[in-house]
Design an enzyme around this catalytic site. Structure first.
Site, mmCIF file in Angstrom:
data_model
loop_
_atom_site.group_PDB
_atom_site.id
_atom_site.type_symbol
_atom_site.label_atom_id
_atom_site.label_comp_id
_atom_site.label_asym_id
_atom_site.label_seq_id
_atom_site.Cartn_x
_atom_site.Cartn_y
_atom_site.Cartn_z
ATOM 1 N N GLY A 114 0.825 -1.402 -0.103
ATOM 2 C CA GLY A 114 0.106 -0.092 -0.095
ATOM 3 C C GLY A 114 0.892 1.175 0.039
ATOM 4 O O GLY A 114 0.435 2.352 0.700
ATOM 5 N N CYS A 115 2.077 1.254 -0.752
ATOM 6 C CA CYS A 115 2.992 2.260 -0.487
ATOM 7 C C CYS A 115 2.842 2.946 -1.808
ATOM 8 O O CYS A 115 2.598 2.354 -2.846
ATOM 9 C CB CYS A 115 4.357 1.855 -0.385
#
Length: 182
Positions: free
Chosen positions: A34-35
């Protein structure tokens, strides 16, 4: 001690003995699903497809220490990467890369290369971005700054370079090719 004396836990619970990787070039990466850097999975898979037959092994270590950007189980993370980015390289169990719970592989890598090989403006830019979002990266000298820090290890097991998270997989292609050259 060399990297070939270490082991790492695979996502299925078995151990990967680094001794089995002697003679291979390794690209070891701490990742998160989720970066903002998550699209680098595409470039990592491109490198794997291009160089795996010549001896490149990419070892993906999911890490949830930075902004809780790798939630989920090891299997959920693997499914996300396989479905969205078609990854086929080794994805190991989720680990910690900084602090008292640092995985021995990353303790070894950080000791061998305590600083990123990055331009000061890249480091400053990432730190400013993190500060704007109230996030903290590296806290101690030698710490991993953020997700997608990459370590390049030669065939003899020497850690030859540490790449900042902003270094894309495409930008390190030539360095990998040089280590794979006969």
């Amino acid at each position: 001690m060399t990297i070939h004396e270490l082991t790492a836990k695979r996502r299925n619970g078995t151990l990967l003995a680094f001794a089995s990787l002697k003679g291979k070039v390794l690209l070891i990466v701490n990742t998160a699903t989720g970066c903002g850097f998550t699209p680098q999975y595409e470039g990592l898979e491109t490198l794997h497809a291009k160089y795996h037959a010549r001896g490149l092994e990419i070892l993906d270590f999911p890490c949830d220490q930075f902004g809780h950007q790798a939630p989920g189980s090891d299997e959920e993370i693997h499914q996300f990467c396989a479905l969205k980015y078609h990854t086929s390289f080794d994805q190991l169990a989720k680990i910690e890369v900084n602090g008292p719970g640092t995985d021995p592989v990353f303790a070894f890598l950080k000791a061998a290369r305590p600083k990123d090989d990055a331009r000061e403006e890249d480091i400053a830019g990432l730190r400013a971005l993190l500060a704007r979002h109230g996030l903290a990266g590296a806290e101690e000298p030698g710490d991993i700054e953020w997700n997608f820090t990459k370590f390049l290890v030669d065939r003899a097991g020497n850690v030859v370079k540490r790449f900042h998270p902003t270094a894309t997989p495409e930008s390190i292609d030539e360095e990998i090719a040089a280590l794979l050259a006969p």
